[in-house]
Design a protein around this motif. Sequence first.
Motif, mmCIF file in Angstrom:
data_model
loop_
_atom_site.group_PDB
_atom_site.id
_atom_site.type_symbol
_atom_site.label_atom_id
_atom_site.label_comp_id
_atom_site.label_asym_id
_atom_site.label_seq_id
_atom_site.Cartn_x
_atom_site.Cartn_y
_atom_site.Cartn_z
ATOM 1 N N UNK A 1 -12.951 -21.533 -1.562
ATOM 2 C CA UNK A 1 -12.989 -20.158 -1.084
ATOM 3 C C UNK A 1 -11.700 -19.452 -1.483
ATOM 4 N N UNK A 2 -11.731 -18.123 -1.567
ATOM 5 C CA UNK A 2 -10.562 -17.420 -2.085
ATOM 6 C C UNK A 2 -10.379 -16.069 -1.412
ATOM 7 N N UNK A 3 -9.284 -15.396 -1.790
ATOM 8 C CA UNK A 3 -8.879 -14.131 -1.181
ATOM 9 C C UNK A 3 -9.023 -13.008 -2.205
ATOM 10 N N UNK A 4 -9.538 -11.872 -1.759
ATOM 11 C CA UNK A 4 -9.565 -10.652 -2.567
ATOM 12 C C UNK A 4 -8.816 -9.565 -1.821
ATOM 13 N N UNK A 5 -8.406 -8.548 -2.555
ATOM 14 C CA UNK A 5 -7.750 -7.399 -1.935
ATOM 15 C C UNK A 5 -8.355 -6.115 -2.461
ATOM 16 N N UNK A 6 -8.573 -5.175 -1.562
ATOM 17 C CA UNK A 6 -8.948 -3.816 -1.935
ATOM 18 C C UNK A 6 -7.702 -2.960 -1.742
ATOM 19 N N UNK A 7 -7.212 -2.387 -2.827
ATOM 20 C CA UNK A 7 -6.000 -1.575 -2.805
ATOM 21 C C UNK A 7 -6.398 -0.108 -2.956
ATOM 22 N N UNK A 8 -6.232 0.669 -1.899
ATOM 23 C CA UNK A 8 -6.652 2.067 -1.938
ATOM 24 C C UNK A 8 -5.573 2.902 -2.619
ATOM 25 N N UNK A 9 -5.971 3.610 -3.682
ATOM 26 C CA UNK A 9 -5.013 4.379 -4.484
ATOM 27 C C UNK A 9 -5.634 5.687 -4.952
ATOM 28 N N UNK A 10 -6.506 6.265 -4.121
ATOM 29 C CA UNK A 10 -7.244 7.458 -4.536
ATOM 30 C C UNK A 10 -6.687 8.753 -3.964
ATOM 31 N N UNK A 11 -5.561 8.676 -3.260
ATOM 32 C CA UNK A 11 -5.013 9.869 -2.624
ATOM 33 C C UNK A 11 -4.282 10.789 -3.594
ATOM 34 N N UNK A 12 -4.114 12.036 -3.191
ATOM 35 C CA UNK A 12 -3.376 13.005 -4.010
ATOM 36 C C UNK A 12 -1.886 12.893 -3.723
ATOM 37 N N UNK A 13 -1.079 13.455 -4.623
ATOM 38 C CA UNK A 13 0.357 13.452 -4.425
ATOM 39 C C UNK A 13 0.892 14.788 -3.976
ATOM 40 N N UNK A 14 0.045 15.631 -3.408
ATOM 41 C CA UNK A 14 0.442 17.007 -3.095
ATOM 42 C C UNK A 14 1.587 17.065 -2.092
ATOM 43 N N UNK A 15 1.532 16.226 -1.048
ATOM 44 C CA UNK A 15 2.598 16.281 -0.047
ATOM 45 C C UNK A 15 3.900 15.665 -0.550
ATOM 46 N N UNK A 16 3.826 14.970 -1.687
ATOM 47 C CA UNK A 16 5.038 14.459 -2.323
ATOM 48 C C UNK A 16 5.618 15.473 -3.296
ATOM 49 N N UNK A 17 4.914 16.590 -3.487
ATOM 50 C CA UNK A 17 5.372 17.586 -4.434
ATOM 51 C C UNK A 17 5.104 17.209 -5.873
ATOM 52 N N UNK A 18 4.088 16.348 -6.095
ATOM 53 C CA UNK A 18 3.745 15.883 -7.437
ATOM 54 C C UNK A 18 2.361 16.375 -7.819
ATOM 55 N N UNK A 19 2.188 16.624 -9.098
ATOM 56 C CA UNK A 19 0.858 16.941 -9.609
ATOM 57 C C UNK A 19 0.071 15.666 -9.875
ATOM 58 N N UNK A 20 0.780 14.546 -10.004
ATOM 59 C CA UNK A 20 0.129 13.257 -10.216
ATOM 60 C C UNK A 20 -0.525 12.769 -8.928
ATOM 61 N N UNK A 21 -1.572 11.946 -9.031
ATOM 62 C CA UNK A 21 -2.057 11.251 -7.835
ATOM 63 C C UNK A 21 -0.925 10.420 -7.236
ATOM 64 N N UNK A 22 -0.930 10.262 -5.919
ATOM 65 C CA UNK A 22 0.162 9.561 -5.251
ATOM 66 C C UNK A 22 0.426 8.179 -5.849
ATOM 67 N N UNK A 23 -0.636 7.468 -6.191
ATOM 68 C CA UNK A 23 -0.472 6.091 -6.690
ATOM 69 C C UNK A 23 0.313 6.026 -7.991
ATOM 70 N N UNK A 24 0.329 7.124 -8.758
ATOM 71 C CA UNK A 24 1.030 7.141 -10.044
ATOM 72 C C UNK A 24 2.447 7.705 -9.940
ATOM 73 N N UNK A 25 2.837 8.138 -8.765
ATOM 74 C CA UNK A 25 4.190 8.668 -8.574
ATOM 75 C C UNK A 25 5.198 7.534 -8.760
#
Length: 247
Positions: A1-25
Amino acid sequence: MSVAAVLTAAGSGSRLGHSLPKALVPLGGQSLVAHAAQNLLAARAAGDDRVRVLVVTAPAFHLDAIARELDGLDEVVLLVVAGGATRQASVAAGLAALDADPRASDVDVVLVHDAARPLAPASLVVRVIEAVRDGHPAVVPGLPVTDTIKRVAPHRGVTVEPVLETVPRAELRAVQTPQGFARDLLARAHAHGAEHAHDETLAASDDAGLVERLGEPVWVVAGDERAAKITTARDLAVAALPTESDE
């Protein structure tokens, strides 16, 4: 048996002041999603129990960019899929990708983590995995709350709100990710809450909340200050400050 991970990276970067999606900041020369993925994969629990399948949920128009950020990850099956309108919907999309891939057929533990917590250390990941393996099917990391917390009666458009009570903080934990689950329990929780997945006002803010709605117990292990969430430009600046490395 093994482990998987779901990594959520679909958010926007607007509150960071970036035009990039948050995950790419960028943070220290690497994107937030790259930091988060590397820390997940660095975790080695007892018996080499580690993440072997990684599903990343990304903005629909940035799938290739997210995949490029994660190019070269070793010893893992990598799946990049489009996220949904809410975090709950994004995790559901990640679970569907797991179900559709035969390489994930032996996965029995699923971690759900946020790219917005890029510096969650490997030791925290291990702590969550081992708690699930020890017989706790739903596990969240949490830190004791140090501020005094007041419950209020919110009124839209009113700036002065009445206090209803002071909540005993000894009973409170500020919950982080990664959260860990027995795969069958997490799938059942998402199926039960699916009708609300695309409604921001009704969707669960974390996966443990979906498990709670089933009436199933959720367990807390010690969190880690390094797993702080990056939401604002100030959070990003604080995350860039030198800290002690994980042991």
